[in-house]
Design a protein around this motif. Structure first.
Motif, PDB file in Angstrom:
ATOM      1  N   TRP A   5      19.329   7.732  89.614  1.00  0.00           N
ATOM      2  CA  TRP A   5      20.128   7.405  88.433  1.00  0.00           C
ATOM      3  C   TRP A   5      21.293   6.475  88.773  1.00  0.00           C
ATOM      4  O   TRP A   5      21.603   5.537  88.019  1.00  0.00           O
ATOM      5  N   GLY A   6      21.923   6.710  89.905  1.00  0.00           N
ATOM      6  CA  GLY A   6      22.992   5.804  90.335  1.00  0.00           C
ATOM      7  C   GLY A   6      22.475   4.393  90.540  1.00  0.00           C
ATOM      8  O   GLY A   6      23.107   3.408  90.137  1.00  0.00           O
ATOM      9  N   VAL A   9      21.829   2.670  87.127  1.00  0.00           N
ATOM     10  CA  VAL A   9      23.067   2.238  86.464  1.00  0.00           C
ATOM     11  C   VAL A   9      23.634   0.996  87.147  1.00  0.00           C
ATOM     12  O   VAL A   9      24.023   0.028  86.482  1.00  0.00           O
ATOM     13  N   HIS A  12      21.531  -2.033  86.341  1.00  0.00           N
ATOM     14  CA  HIS A  12      21.777  -2.542  84.991  1.00  0.00           C
ATOM     15  C   HIS A  12      23.080  -3.339  84.933  1.00  0.00           C
ATOM     16  O   HIS A  12      23.132  -4.404  84.302  1.00  0.00           O
ATOM     17  N   LEU A  13      24.113  -2.853  85.590  1.00  0.00           N
ATOM     18  CA  LEU A  13      25.377  -3.595  85.627  1.00  0.00           C
ATOM     19  C   LEU A  13      25.179  -4.967  86.267  1.00  0.00           C
ATOM     20  O   LEU A  13      25.671  -5.981  85.750  1.00  0.00           O
ATOM     21  N   MET A  32      22.542  -2.558  75.538  1.00  0.00           N
ATOM     22  CA  MET A  32      22.976  -1.170  75.623  1.00  0.00           C
ATOM     23  C   MET A  32      24.295  -0.983  74.880  1.00  0.00           C
ATOM     24  O   MET A  32      25.247  -1.727  75.101  1.00  0.00           O
ATOM     25  N   HIS A  35      28.204  -1.057  76.467  1.00  0.00           N
ATOM     26  CA  HIS A  35      28.174  -1.733  77.771  1.00  0.00           C
ATOM     27  C   HIS A  35      29.506  -2.411  78.013  1.00  0.00           C
ATOM     28  O   HIS A  35      30.047  -3.002  77.093  1.00  0.00           O
ATOM     29  N   PRO A  36      30.120  -2.365  79.150  1.00  0.00           N
ATOM     30  CA  PRO A  36      29.767  -1.708  80.396  1.00  0.00           C
ATOM     31  C   PRO A  36      30.358  -0.294  80.522  1.00  0.00           C
ATOM     32  O   PRO A  36      30.140   0.379  81.514  1.00  0.00           O
ATOM     33  N   ASN A  39      27.983   2.507  81.259  1.00  0.00           N
ATOM     34  CA  ASN A  39      27.539   2.497  82.650  1.00  0.00           C
ATOM     35  C   ASN A  39      28.570   3.163  83.559  1.00  0.00           C
ATOM     36  O   ASN A  39      28.205   3.947  84.435  1.00  0.00           O
ATOM     37  N   TYR A  40      29.827   2.821  83.339  1.00  0.00           N
ATOM     38  CA  TYR A  40      30.877   3.415  84.179  1.00  0.00           C
ATOM     39  C   TYR A  40      30.995   4.916  83.938  1.00  0.00           C
ATOM     40  O   TYR A  40      31.210   5.683  84.881  1.00  0.00           O
ATOM     41  N   ALA A  42      28.510   6.852  83.103  1.00  0.00           N
ATOM     42  CA  ALA A  42      27.355   7.421  83.799  1.00  0.00           C
ATOM     43  C   ALA A  42      27.608   7.506  85.299  1.00  0.00           C
ATOM     44  O   ALA A  42      27.244   8.498  85.945  1.00  0.00           O
ATOM     45  N   LEU A  43      28.250   6.484  85.878  1.00  0.00           N
ATOM     46  CA  LEU A  43      28.579   6.531  87.306  1.00  0.00           C
ATOM     47  C   LEU A  43      29.573   7.642  87.612  1.00  0.00           C
ATOM     48  O   LEU A  43      29.476   8.303  88.661  1.00  0.00           O
TER      49      LEU A  43
END
Length: 113
Positions: A5-6, A9, A12-13, A32, A35-36, A39-40, A42-43
Motif C-alpha cells: 500500500w505504501g 501511494v 501515484h504521487l 483522485m 489529491h495530493p 495520498n499523504y 494514506a501515508l
C-alpha cells in the motif's frame, strides 16, 4: 501488505507529479479526489500501522523480516536493472531512431494518409 500500500501511494504521487511536469495533467481520465492530501493521509495511516506493528511484541518479528525482505528485493532489483542497462548499452550501439516502417512494428505508415 503495508509495503504494498505504501508503494501504491508513493507511485501515484510520482505518477501525477510526472504528468504535471510534462504538461499532461488534463489527459488523466480519473483524478483522485483530494489529491495530493488523500495520498499523504494514506501515508500517515501506513506509518501508523507500521508503528503499531513495531510496538506490539507479537508482530515485531514480522516487521523485521519484512524490512529485510524489502531490502533484499531492492538490492536484487538494482542489480538486475543495472545489469540489463549495461547489456543493452553493450549490445545495441546508439543509432538514429527508426524511420516509419523500418522494421518497427509499432510505427506503420499508411499510404495516402
Amino acid at each position: 501488505m503495508v509495503c504494498a500500500w505504501g508503494s501504491i501511494v508513493i507511485s501515484h504521487l510520482r505518477f501525477r507529479k510526472a504528468k504535471i511536469r510534462n504538461g499532461q495533467e488534463d489527459q488523466i481520465c480519473y483524478k483522485m479526489p483530494l489529491h495530493p492530501y488523500g495520498n499523504y493521509l494514506a501515508l500517515v495511516f501506513v506509518a501508523a500501522v507500521l508503528v503499531c506493528i513495531a510496538i506490539l511484541p507479537e508482530t515485531r518479528i514480522s516487521l523485521i523480516v519484512s524490512g529485510v525482505w524489502v531490502l533484499v528485493v531492492f538490492v536484487a532489483y538494482t542489480f538486475y536493472t543495472r545489469t540489463q542497462r549495461q547489456r543493452s548499452d553493450r549490445d545495441c550501439p546508439a543509432h538514429e531512431p527508426n524511420q516509419p516502417g523500418e522494421s518497427d512494428p509499432l510505427r506503420v505508415t499508411v499510404p495516402g494518409v
